[in-house]
Scaffold this active site. Structure first.
Site, PDB file in Angstrom:
ATOM      1  N   ARG A 103      21.439  21.606  37.178  1.00  0.00           N
ATOM      2  CA  ARG A 103      21.422  23.054  37.335  1.00  0.00           C
ATOM      3  C   ARG A 103      20.155  23.663  37.657  1.00  0.00           C
ATOM      4  O   ARG A 103      19.347  23.849  36.473  1.00  0.00           O
ATOM      5  CB  ARG A 103      22.366  23.919  36.682  1.00  0.00           C
ATOM      6  N   HIS A 130      27.288  24.476  45.589  1.00  0.00           N
ATOM      7  CA  HIS A 130      27.973  24.190  44.115  1.00  0.00           C
ATOM      8  C   HIS A 130      29.239  23.045  44.287  1.00  0.00           C
ATOM      9  O   HIS A 130      30.056  23.570  44.204  1.00  0.00           O
ATOM     10  CB  HIS A 130      28.497  25.642  43.444  1.00  0.00           C
ATOM     11  N   GLN A 133      32.020  22.788  41.711  1.00  0.00           N
ATOM     12  CA  GLN A 133      32.934  23.892  41.829  1.00  0.00           C
ATOM     13  C   GLN A 133      33.908  23.828  43.147  1.00  0.00           C
ATOM     14  O   GLN A 133      35.178  24.090  42.892  1.00  0.00           O
ATOM     15  CB  GLN A 133      32.301  25.100  41.842  1.00  0.00           C
ATOM     16  N   ASP A 222      33.191  35.670  44.887  1.00  0.00           N
ATOM     17  CA  ASP A 222      32.125  35.404  43.874  1.00  0.00           C
ATOM     18  C   ASP A 222      31.304  36.709  43.727  1.00  0.00           C
ATOM     19  O   ASP A 222      31.471  37.772  44.460  1.00  0.00           O
ATOM     20  CB  ASP A 222      31.514  34.217  44.189  1.00  0.00           C
ATOM     21  N   CYS A 262      35.021  31.391  40.978  1.00  0.00           N
ATOM     22  CA  CYS A 262      34.500  30.243  40.219  1.00  0.00           C
ATOM     23  C   CYS A 262      34.298  30.626  38.618  1.00  0.00           C
ATOM     24  O   CYS A 262      33.995  29.725  37.770  1.00  0.00           O
ATOM     25  CB  CYS A 262      33.223  29.849  40.753  1.00  0.00           C
ATOM     26  N   ARG A 290      37.544  21.891  36.695  1.00  0.00           N
ATOM     27  CA  ARG A 290      36.238  21.519  36.625  1.00  0.00           C
ATOM     28  C   ARG A 290      35.881  19.968  35.797  1.00  0.00           C
ATOM     29  O   ARG A 290      35.333  19.230  36.225  1.00  0.00           O
ATOM     30  CB  ARG A 290      35.187  22.426  36.081  1.00  0.00           C
TER      31      ARG A 290
HETATM   32  N1  NVA Z   1      27.015  32.402  42.863  1.00  0.00           N
HETATM   33  C1  NVA Z   1      26.870  32.305  41.413  1.00  0.00           C
HETATM   34  C2  NVA Z   1      27.958  31.158  41.043  1.00  0.00           C
HETATM   35  C3  NVA Z   1      27.972  30.945  39.382  1.00  0.00           C
HETATM   36  C4  NVA Z   1      28.723  29.978  38.911  1.00  0.00           C
HETATM   37  C5  NVA Z   1      25.673  32.115  40.837  1.00  0.00           C
HETATM   38  O1  NVA Z   1      25.011  31.151  41.556  1.00  0.00           O
HETATM   39  O2  NVA Z   1      25.201  32.668  39.869  1.00  0.00           O
HETATM   40  N1   CP Z   2      31.665  28.241  37.666  1.00  0.00           N
HETATM   41  C1   CP Z   2      30.521  27.747  36.853  1.00  0.00           C
HETATM   42  O1   CP Z   2      29.882  27.145  37.317  1.00  0.00           O
HETATM   43  O2   CP Z   2      30.163  28.211  35.649  1.00  0.00           O
HETATM   44  P1   CP Z   2      29.268  28.419  34.655  1.00  0.00           P
HETATM   45  O3   CP Z   2      27.910  29.125  35.391  1.00  0.00           O
HETATM   46  O4   CP Z   2      29.643  29.010  33.514  1.00  0.00           O
HETATM   47  O5   CP Z   2      28.824  26.740  34.662  1.00  0.00           O
END
Ligand code: NVA
Ligand code: CP
Length: 303
Positions: A103, A130, A133, A222, A262, A290
């Site tokens: 990540r 992502h 997800q 989101d 998500c 997930r």
């Molecule tokens: N768009 C959000 C998704 C988190 C799971 C982010 O990138 O922070």
């Molecule tokens: N939806 C998601 O990826 O959650 P986290 O940021 O908690 O991993």
């Protein structure tokens, strides 16, 4: 099957359905208490340069349930945070592990990791995509609606990593996609270019949330400010006024519309507490899935 999972742009509809079918099978085995240690003795390195609850927990628990081991490496504690090149990290971890989940911020970093690693790379979120997800979302929608093909999917809010991933995943599964974002918060151009090539499902991009939500079977949203955009949070709150999933918006959707988020969610911003609570089962089933889709991805890429 592909070697890596960087974005679903690389995957065919058949490959996506194979992941969902494998996830459904693993989910059933897990619920029945049947052993499924298909990755006995294998190690997944899990690099987190950004925060996480779901992704970390579900990958770590998932690899354990498959008989393997998850090795957590945080950006700040490892040499990655001190500037060791991603190319070198890729070559070192390739000698210890059987796959890497990462990540991070720039999507180019994960592409570089895949270029230099000799083992599969799994995208656990970048600024652009992502994919894990959206695979969980597709599994959840299929569980609730019994199918994917022909459903109307709508996304309200920021044209971010989730919007990009939903467009690609949903269109590849034959779903019609409508996206509503404010001007200058549109999805990535590469994703819009892909959407323009799709012949057997429709794609609409609008600045009007009501238009996007009309007759929707599924509404996604989101957060307005993603990880890394904390300093823009105030300006984004202004820009996204009117881009909220609320009861008024749900009135124009199908009566049995389902909501996907998500998580983490900001109640009172992109979604009202009322809508969130009324659809909490769908949202937490999505979060549970997930685990199951990522076990399927690990199994298919690491077996
Ligand atoms: N768009 C959000 C998704 C988190 C799971 C982010 O990138 O922070
Ligand atoms: N939806 C998601 O990826 O959650 P986290 O940021 O908690 O991993």
């Amino acid at each position: 099957m592909q070697k890596h999972l960087l974005t679903l742009l690389d995957y065919s509809q058949d490959e996506i359905i194979t992941i969902l079918d494998t996830a459904a099978d693993l989910k059933q085995k897990q619920k029945n208490g049947e052993q499924h240690r298909y990755l006995d003795g294998k190690t997944l390195a899990m690099i987190f340069v950004k925060n996480s609850t779901r992704t970390r927990a579900s990958f770590e628990i998932g690899i354990y349930q498959l008989g393997g081991h998850g090795l957590y490496l945080s950006g700040s504690d490892s040499q990655i945070g001190r500037g060791e090149p991603i190319e070198d990290t890729a070559r070192v971890l390739s000698r210890y592990c059987d796959a890497i989940m990462i990540r991070t911020f720039a999507h180019e970093d994960i592409q570089k990791l895949a270029q230099y690693a000799t083992i599969p790379i799994i995208n656990g979120l970048t600024d652009s995509f992502h994919p894990c997800q959206v695979l969980a979302d597709l599994l959840t929608i299929r569980e609730y609606k019994g199918k994917l093909q022909g459903l109307n999917v709508c996304y309200i809010g920021d044209g971010n990593n989730m919007a990009n991933s939903i467009i690609v995943g949903a269109l590849k599964c034959g779903m019609n996609v409508s996206i509503a974002t404010p001007i200058s918060y549109e999805p990535d151009q590469s994703v819009l270019d892909f959407a323009a090539t799709v012949k057997d499902a429709s794609f609409t991009l609008t600045t009007n949330p009501m238009d996007a939500a009309r007759d929707a079977d599924v509404i996604f949203t989101d957060v307005w400010a993603s990880m890394g955009q904390e300093e823009e949070a105030k300006s984004r709150q202004l820009a996204f006024q009117g881009f909220q999933v609320n009861d008024e918006l749900l009135d124009v959707a199908k009566p049995d519309v389902m909501i996907q988020h998500c998580l983490p969610a900001h109640r009172g911003e992109e979604i009202t507490a009322e809508v969130f609570d009324a659809h909490a089962n769908e949202i937490f089933d999505e979060a549970e899935n997930r685990l199951h889709v990522q076990k399927a991805v690990m199994y298919l890429l690491m077996k």
